[in-house]
Write a protein that holds these residues in place. Sequence first.
Motif, PDB file in Angstrom:
ATOM      1  N   HIS A 112       0.843  -1.232   0.262  1.00 33.65           N
ATOM      2  CA  HIS A 112      -0.049   0.050   0.007  1.00 33.65           C
ATOM      3  C   HIS A 112       0.847   1.411  -0.049  1.00 33.65           C
ATOM      4  N   ALA A 113       2.012   1.285  -0.014  1.00 33.83           N
ATOM      5  CA  ALA A 113       2.977   2.201  -0.064  1.00 33.83           C
ATOM      6  C   ALA A 113       2.685   3.177  -1.370  1.00 33.83           C
ATOM      7  N   THR A 114       2.941   4.548  -1.259  1.00 35.14           N
ATOM      8  CA  THR A 114       2.653   5.346  -2.507  1.00 35.14           C
ATOM      9  C   THR A 114       3.859   5.158  -3.320  1.00 35.14           C
ATOM     10  N   THR A 115       4.803   4.816  -2.901  1.00 36.89           N
ATOM     11  CA  THR A 115       6.013   4.493  -4.023  1.00 36.89           C
ATOM     12  C   THR A 115       5.633   3.292  -4.790  1.00 36.89           C
ATOM     13  N   THR A 116       4.763   2.353  -4.492  1.00 30.39           N
ATOM     14  CA  THR A 116       4.708   1.104  -5.054  1.00 30.39           C
ATOM     15  C   THR A 116       3.601   1.486  -6.356  1.00 30.39           C
ATOM     16  N   THR A 117       4.027   1.101  -7.377  1.00 31.89           N
ATOM     17  CA  THR A 117       3.045   1.506  -8.554  1.00 31.89           C
ATOM     18  C   THR A 117       2.145   0.219  -8.987  1.00 31.89           C
ATOM     19  N   ASN A 118       1.061   0.654  -9.532  1.00 33.76           N
ATOM     20  CA  ASN A 118       0.227  -0.622  -9.945  1.00 33.76           C
ATOM     21  C   ASN A 118       0.912  -1.720 -10.864  1.00 33.76           C
ATOM     22  N   ASN A 119       1.685  -1.218 -11.634  1.00 37.00           N
ATOM     23  CA  ASN A 119       2.240  -2.167 -12.313  1.00 37.00           C
ATOM     24  C   ASN A 119       3.278  -3.139 -11.619  1.00 37.00           C
ATOM     25  N   GLN A 120       3.864  -2.741 -10.439  1.00 41.31           N
ATOM     26  CA  GLN A 120       4.588  -3.555  -9.677  1.00 41.31           C
ATOM     27  C   GLN A 120       3.691  -4.433  -8.862  1.00 41.31           C
ATOM     28  N   ARG A 121       2.437  -4.036  -8.574  1.00 38.43           N
ATOM     29  CA  ARG A 121       1.498  -4.789  -7.771  1.00 38.43           C
ATOM     30  C   ARG A 121       1.006  -6.035  -8.726  1.00 38.43           C
ATOM     31  N   LYS A 122       0.676  -5.572 -10.017  1.00 36.82           N
ATOM     32  CA  LYS A 122       0.298  -6.592 -10.831  1.00 36.82           C
ATOM     33  C   LYS A 122       1.288  -7.574 -11.261  1.00 36.82           C
ATOM     34  N   ASP A 123       2.581  -7.120 -11.275  1.00 31.01           N
ATOM     35  CA  ASP A 123       3.680  -8.095 -11.360  1.00 31.01           C
ATOM     36  C   ASP A 123       4.044  -9.267 -10.206  1.00 31.01           C
ATOM     37  N   LEU A 124       3.722  -8.606  -9.220  1.00 36.57           N
ATOM     38  CA  LEU A 124       3.899  -9.313  -8.027  1.00 36.57           C
ATOM     39  C   LEU A 124       2.617 -10.724  -8.059  1.00 36.57           C
ATOM     40  N   LEU A 125       1.601 -10.027  -8.387  1.00 34.72           N
ATOM     41  CA  LEU A 125       0.490 -11.066  -8.439  1.00 34.72           C
ATOM     42  C   LEU A 125       0.615 -12.014  -9.487  1.00 34.72           C
ATOM     43  N   ARG A 126       1.266 -11.804 -10.668  1.00 32.78           N
ATOM     44  CA  ARG A 126       1.539 -12.727 -11.650  1.00 32.78           C
ATOM     45  C   ARG A 126       2.527 -13.582 -11.297  1.00 32.78           C
ATOM     46  N   GLN A 127       3.370 -13.302 -10.320  1.00 35.73           N
ATOM     47  CA  GLN A 127       4.597 -14.296  -9.863  1.00 35.73           C
ATOM     48  C   GLN A 127       4.017 -15.253  -9.009  1.00 35.73           C
ATOM     49  N   ILE A 128       2.778 -15.122  -8.327  1.00 37.15           N
ATOM     50  CA  ILE A 128       2.220 -16.213  -7.467  1.00 37.15           C
ATOM     51  C   ILE A 128       0.885 -16.669  -8.190  1.00 37.15           C
ATOM     52  N   LEU A 129       0.183 -16.242  -8.963  1.00 41.95           N
ATOM     53  CA  LEU A 129      -1.261 -16.527  -9.329  1.00 41.95           C
ATOM     54  C   LEU A 129      -0.803 -16.834 -11.107  1.00 41.95           C
ATOM     55  N   SER A 130      -1.613 -18.036 -11.426  1.00 41.04           N
ATOM     56  CA  SER A 130      -1.536 -18.588 -12.955  1.00 41.04           C
ATOM     57  C   SER A 130      -2.868 -17.677 -13.383  1.00 41.04           C
ATOM     58  N   ARG A 131      -3.869 -17.758 -12.721  1.00 35.15           N
ATOM     59  CA  ARG A 131      -5.205 -17.397 -13.147  1.00 35.15           C
ATOM     60  C   ARG A 131      -6.339 -17.371 -12.025  1.00 35.15           C
ATOM     61  N   VAL A 132      -7.052 -16.397 -12.220  1.00 32.19           N
ATOM     62  CA  VAL A 132      -8.331 -16.361 -11.263  1.00 32.19           C
ATOM     63  C   VAL A 132      -9.569 -16.810 -11.956  1.00 32.19           C
ATOM     64  N   ILE A 133     -10.401 -17.564 -11.385  1.00 33.24           N
ATOM     65  CA  ILE A 133     -11.646 -18.102 -12.267  1.00 33.24           C
ATOM     66  C   ILE A 133     -12.883 -17.544 -11.517  1.00 33.24           C
ATOM     67  N   VAL A 134     -13.768 -16.763 -12.044  1.00 33.29           N
ATOM     68  CA  VAL A 134     -14.912 -16.125 -11.429  1.00 33.29           C
ATOM     69  C   VAL A 134     -16.106 -16.879 -11.948  1.00 33.29           C
ATOM     70  N   ASN A 135     -17.213 -17.001 -11.094  1.00 33.47           N
ATOM     71  CA  ASN A 135     -18.191 -17.567 -11.651  1.00 33.47           C
ATOM     72  C   ASN A 135     -19.473 -17.049 -10.872  1.00 33.47           C
ATOM     73  N   ALA A 136     -20.199 -15.957 -11.329  1.00 39.63           N
ATOM     74  CA  ALA A 136     -21.433 -15.181 -10.621  1.00 39.63           C
ATOM     75  C   ALA A 136     -22.711 -16.269 -10.495  1.00 39.63           C
ATOM     76  N   GLN A 137     -23.187 -16.187  -9.692  1.00 36.81           N
ATOM     77  CA  GLN A 137     -24.442 -17.090  -9.406  1.00 36.81           C
ATOM     78  C   GLN A 137     -25.767 -16.131 -10.288  1.00 36.81           C
ATOM     79  N   GLY A 138     -25.907 -16.237 -11.357  1.00 36.40           N
ATOM     80  CA  GLY A 138     -26.995 -15.534 -12.046  1.00 36.40           C
ATOM     81  C   GLY A 138     -26.754 -14.230 -11.875  1.00 36.40           C
ATOM     82  N   ASP A 139     -27.774 -13.318 -11.338  1.00 32.36           N
ATOM     83  CA  ASP A 139     -27.712 -11.789 -11.105  1.00 32.36           C
ATOM     84  C   ASP A 139     -27.644 -11.484  -9.669  1.00 32.36           C
ATOM     85  N   SER A 140     -27.387 -12.616  -8.970  1.00 32.06           N
ATOM     86  CA  SER A 140     -27.575 -12.396  -7.515  1.00 32.06           C
ATOM     87  C   SER A 140     -26.010 -11.821  -7.138  1.00 32.06           C
TER      88      SER A 140
END
Length: 739
Positions: A507-535
Amino acid sequence: MKNRKPESMEWHSQKILPQHLDRLAVVYVRQSTLQQVLDHQESTRLQYGLVERAKAWGWQRERILIIDDDLGKSGATAQGRAGFQRLVAEVGMGHVGLILGIEMSRLARSCKDWHQLLEICALFGTLIADLDGIYDPSHYNDRLLLGLKGTMSEAELHVLKQRLVQGKLSKAERGELEFGVPTGYVRRSSGEVTFDPDEQVQQVIRLIFRKFDELGTLNAVLRYLVDHQIQIGVRVKSGLTKGELEWHRPNRTLLQNILKNPMYAGAYAYGRRQVDPRQKQAGRLYCERVVVDPNDWHVLLHDRFPAYISWQQHQHNLAQLKSNRICAEELGASRYGSSLLVGLLVCGKCGCRMSVNYHHKQGYRYVCCRQAVDYGGERCQSMSGPTLDRFVVEQAMEALKPAALELSLAAATALELERIELNRLWQQRLERAAYEADRAKRHYQLVEPENRLVARHLASEWEAKLQAQQQLQEEYERFCQQQPRLLSDAQRQTIRQLAHNIPVLWHATTTTNNQRKDLLRQILSRVIVNAQGDSEQVQVTLEWIGGTATCAGIRRPVGKLTQLSNYPQLCERLRELAAQDMRPKEIAQQMNSEGFYPPKRRATFKAEQIQNLMRHLGLKPPHQSTAERDNLEADEWWLTDLARMLNMSTVTLYSWIRRGWVKARQQEHPSRRWIVWADPAEIERLRQRREQPTGAATRQHWLDYQKSRLLNSELADLSTKYNRKIDGVESTIEINSCN
């Protein structure tokens, strides 16, 4: 008695008619390559000599046209042959009576171009002649012979080409076919390929591969090299300075060629770019060769050259470059934007990657429109971006806690190695600058003092080298001040503390969104979401790099209460609490404590929401106490009761109060409830205003307000005048009484 022409000349002249002599005789001259033009000059002279044969057949010299625009061009196609195209145009306009060539292959080696020329010559009555005779394309026998000669010319070219290609391919299969080597390599006179003897060249190449493995994108590597003023050494391929080393600034094309060339992995590859007949047929002379799949390469031999990286690392680099492309099937490189899961998010309904839609006021949302775009169906699903991002970030922070200390130590080690590497590159640059200055000094000292013409030039060159060395030394000193070579103890301690403060770093101000995205890509291969209808219920599956998966359910904001999955239970509980004569505020507190929640991002119910839902369900509000009823005078209403009776929202009626359109007062005790005066006539007026369109109602209210303001102003003026007259009369009476 006149000299008689030879028999062969007389036989040939039988096909030459006066109408042919009235038109041009064209001598077409062509050699396939520039080397043939230089080395086979006898063939060229023989072709130009056909002018004498045309003169012997009756053409005047000024009626003989020589077309030699195609010297040094192949006859395999008419593309790029301006001379042949000019010849066809002249024949098509009926200007040519005879075409002369040393043989048919000089005109064309493609049956397509050859038979097109024959058709036009037969149509306009043009003769064709070579060393064997004169042919009329309109005659069957001559046409048959010309067609056979054209076929043989094309077959001859195919045989020659096939023989050369097979020879090159056979040599390439043994790994002996020589070709240019990329930067970082040199080819010795013996044919052996080795590393470039310059250490700095090798160091820069290794740095490029290491930074790409670390940063992951070509653009990031390019920015790194530019920021640190690192240049790439390239050997001159041709010219007087062939083989000398030149230093060029980095560019995207050069970096891309380095990362994609299999030679850096020690592999001998032939046929990576092959001719595409479709591009060649379309006349794209500079786009004939296209990159093909590695499985279609002619030759691929491993461990034939000294390698900068392993073959596995080379394959990984190619896969990374492919995944950085912007397309639906690839992950794509991290780019600017508030969303953190672009490229990682996958729709659980159709299996496609979800995209992000940014809104100026509403933030951003993740959507999947593949079914709607490709098949005309409906949109798969859509959800709030910040809600999903917060959940994934929380899970990622929990997953990083066990490995936090290891990551901090690895970061410290990587930072030290990078600074050592940059310092080594600076030392090599300084060493090269010192060598250049010393070399210029020796040149100046070796010249004779009397030769001032040369001495002045060498002196200026020496001075320029000394200035460049001094400038480079100053830049190195600034580099050392900005980035010390080794980490201090305080820096090491700070990095170790990050093991327990990863959320703070996130959450530091010096950390950019690109750096946050790169960190997530180092530990996650993909995220699957499935919404239950319109709920509001969303099933989320996080697939980690290690192969494990985490499944959880989250709640997303929805637009209406009716979209909530527990809406029936919510209504039933509301009826039960309303039956107990509870106030809306008390009902809201009770439902919040029982775990019910509103549809929007607000975490708890408010009294106003409960009131609106009760009105929607037709539930009566709780009875008022006697004290409250006593506060109401004749024709007075509570604001909520009047709004319900008029079938309008409480907010609208309150806005009328603020604008002065309704007579109302506010209680003095802490409840501060609004009381509205409305007799039957006022109620009817308010109902009519409510039924008017919004614009018309607002306009009517404004007109009423203006009328009342003018009326009050006129009454005030009349009152002032009346008071003044009364004051004057009274003053007159007082004076008379005194007299």
